[in-house]
Design a protein around this motif. Sequence first.
Motif, mmCIF file in Angstrom:
data_model
loop_
_atom_site.group_PDB
_atom_site.id
_atom_site.type_symbol
_atom_site.label_atom_id
_atom_site.label_comp_id
_atom_site.label_asym_id
_atom_site.label_seq_id
_atom_site.Cartn_x
_atom_site.Cartn_y
_atom_site.Cartn_z
ATOM 1 N N PRO A 64 0.816 -1.202 0.000
ATOM 2 C CA PRO A 64 0.000 0.000 0.000
ATOM 3 C C PRO A 64 0.856 1.262 0.000
ATOM 4 O O PRO A 64 1.993 1.185 0.412
ATOM 5 N N PRO A 65 0.318 2.364 -0.394
ATOM 6 C CA PRO A 65 -1.057 2.564 -0.835
ATOM 7 C C PRO A 65 -1.262 2.112 -2.284
ATOM 8 O O PRO A 65 -0.397 2.318 -3.131
ATOM 9 N N LEU A 66 -2.389 1.503 -2.525
ATOM 10 C CA LEU A 66 -2.776 1.080 -3.863
ATOM 11 C C LEU A 66 -3.716 2.133 -4.426
ATOM 12 O O LEU A 66 -4.707 2.490 -3.794
ATOM 13 N N LYS A 67 -3.383 2.632 -5.596
ATOM 14 C CA LYS A 67 -4.273 3.583 -6.271
ATOM 15 C C LYS A 67 -4.984 2.842 -7.392
ATOM 16 O O LYS A 67 -4.348 2.142 -8.180
ATOM 17 N N VAL A 68 -6.290 2.987 -7.431
ATOM 18 C CA VAL A 68 -7.112 2.367 -8.468
ATOM 19 C C VAL A 68 -7.726 3.497 -9.279
ATOM 20 O O VAL A 68 -8.336 4.399 -8.725
ATOM 21 N N TYR A 69 -7.539 3.430 -10.591
ATOM 22 C CA TYR A 69 -8.013 4.492 -11.475
ATOM 23 C C TYR A 69 -9.274 4.052 -12.206
ATOM 24 O O TYR A 69 -9.621 2.871 -12.229
ATOM 25 N N ASN A 70 -9.928 5.009 -12.829
ATOM 26 C CA ASN A 70 -11.138 4.709 -13.591
ATOM 27 C C ASN A 70 -10.829 3.812 -14.784
ATOM 28 O O ASN A 70 -9.804 3.967 -15.442
ATOM 29 N N ILE A 71 -11.743 2.923 -15.045
ATOM 30 C CA ILE A 71 -11.655 2.057 -16.212
ATOM 31 C C ILE A 71 -11.849 2.917 -17.455
ATOM 32 O O ILE A 71 -12.656 3.845 -17.463
ATOM 33 N N HIS A 72 -11.110 2.601 -18.516
ATOM 34 C CA HIS A 72 -11.279 3.305 -19.788
ATOM 35 C C HIS A 72 -12.469 2.676 -20.495
ATOM 36 O O HIS A 72 -12.399 1.557 -20.994
ATOM 37 N N LEU A 73 -13.569 3.391 -20.507
ATOM 38 C CA LEU A 73 -14.813 2.827 -21.040
ATOM 39 C C LEU A 73 -14.738 2.497 -22.522
ATOM 40 O O LEU A 73 -15.468 1.639 -23.006
ATOM 41 N N GLN A 86 -15.426 -9.001 -18.429
ATOM 42 C CA GLN A 86 -13.998 -8.962 -18.696
ATOM 43 C C GLN A 86 -13.594 -7.506 -18.595
ATOM 44 O O GLN A 86 -14.046 -6.671 -19.383
ATOM 45 N N ILE A 87 -12.760 -7.182 -17.597
ATOM 46 C CA ILE A 87 -12.394 -5.783 -17.389
ATOM 47 C C ILE A 87 -10.889 -5.643 -17.161
ATOM 48 O O ILE A 87 -10.213 -6.579 -16.763
ATOM 49 N N LYS A 88 -10.416 -4.437 -17.422
ATOM 50 C CA LYS A 88 -9.002 -4.069 -17.311
ATOM 51 C C LYS A 88 -8.946 -2.864 -16.376
ATOM 52 O O LYS A 88 -9.383 -1.778 -16.741
ATOM 53 N N ILE A 89 -8.429 -3.082 -15.166
ATOM 54 C CA ILE A 89 -8.447 -2.051 -14.128
ATOM 55 C C ILE A 89 -7.053 -1.428 -13.993
ATOM 56 O O ILE A 89 -6.094 -2.135 -13.654
ATOM 57 N N SER A 96 5.537 0.928 -9.040
ATOM 58 C CA SER A 96 5.166 0.611 -10.411
ATOM 59 C C SER A 96 3.673 0.806 -10.622
ATOM 60 O O SER A 96 2.928 1.103 -9.690
ATOM 61 N N ALA A 97 3.276 0.592 -11.869
ATOM 62 C CA ALA A 97 1.863 0.688 -12.238
ATOM 63 C C ALA A 97 1.590 -0.383 -13.285
ATOM 64 O O ALA A 97 2.510 -0.961 -13.857
ATOM 65 N N GLY A 98 0.316 -0.622 -13.519
ATOM 66 C CA GLY A 98 -0.050 -1.606 -14.526
ATOM 67 C C GLY A 98 -1.551 -1.751 -14.603
ATOM 68 O O GLY A 98 -2.301 -0.883 -14.153
ATOM 69 N N TYR A 99 -1.947 -2.870 -15.186
ATOM 70 C CA TYR A 99 -3.370 -3.162 -15.356
ATOM 71 C C TYR A 99 -3.682 -4.522 -14.764
ATOM 72 O O TYR A 99 -2.927 -5.475 -14.943
ATOM 73 N N LEU A 100 -4.803 -4.588 -14.078
ATOM 74 C CA LEU A 100 -5.320 -5.853 -13.571
ATOM 75 C C LEU A 100 -6.362 -6.332 -14.574
ATOM 76 O O LEU A 100 -7.424 -5.728 -14.712
ATOM 77 N N TYR A 101 -6.018 -7.387 -15.313
ATOM 78 C CA TYR A 101 -6.921 -7.969 -16.308
ATOM 79 C C TYR A 101 -7.736 -9.053 -15.614
ATOM 80 O O TYR A 101 -7.170 -9.958 -14.997
ATOM 81 N N THR A 102 -9.047 -8.958 -15.703
ATOM 82 C CA THR A 102 -9.899 -9.920 -15.006
ATOM 83 C C THR A 102 -10.943 -10.505 -15.936
ATOM 84 O O THR A 102 -11.355 -9.881 -16.906
ATOM 85 N N SER A 103 -11.354 -11.703 -15.583
ATOM 86 C CA SER A 103 -12.442 -12.367 -16.288
ATOM 87 C C SER A 103 -13.303 -13.057 -15.242
ATOM 88 O O SER A 103 -12.791 -13.800 -14.405
ATOM 89 N N SER A 104 -14.598 -12.801 -15.290
ATOM 90 C CA SER A 104 -15.534 -13.373 -14.319
ATOM 91 C C SER A 104 -16.754 -13.906 -15.043
ATOM 92 O O SER A 104 -17.081 -13.463 -16.142
ATOM 93 N N SER A 105 -17.409 -14.853 -14.400
ATOM 94 C CA SER A 105 -18.666 -15.355 -14.960
ATOM 95 C C SER A 105 -19.725 -15.332 -13.868
ATOM 96 O O SER A 105 -19.425 -15.411 -12.679
#
Length: 148
Positions: A64-73, A86-89, A96-105
């Motif tokens: 921490p601290p973890l910063k979470v930004y808005n999803i690019h719609l 399926q979202i990319k957060i 560092s920074a990056g994207y959390l790629y997720t898939s849910s059902s």
Amino acid sequence: QSRATSTRNCGLQQMAIFITVATGGGCATMYYLMQKNFSRSDYYRVALEHLKRHSGAMESLGAPPLKVYNIHLTDGHNRVSPARAQIKIPVSGTKSAGYLYTSSSKDTLLNRWCLQEAVLLLRDGRRIDVLSSSSDEPDDAGDQDGNL
């Protein structure tokens, strides 16, 4: 006559400005509400909970601290239907920074979302499987394009 034309043009300009401002405000409000819906969704929250519990991923980010930004719609990776999400957060920490790629059902029997994949792709190309044990090291093998 020219004075009446000038007054009419002024009124039209004011109306055009008002319509532009109202349309822009409406679009901004709709964008905000859509972002709020994403952040309240179970598939979004569960993915972030897994990220926060994964010590290797959090350490790599410098969180921490973890910063979470808005999803690019407009990002084509972000797709949600009644049965799949399926979202990319976008996320960052102090290192560092990056994207959390997720898939849910959606489990229709239990009426809840089940996270199936969660991969953190860091800026330097490292991939971390967030669903793996929290003590696992980052996974450098795999797709470097950010695709699941």
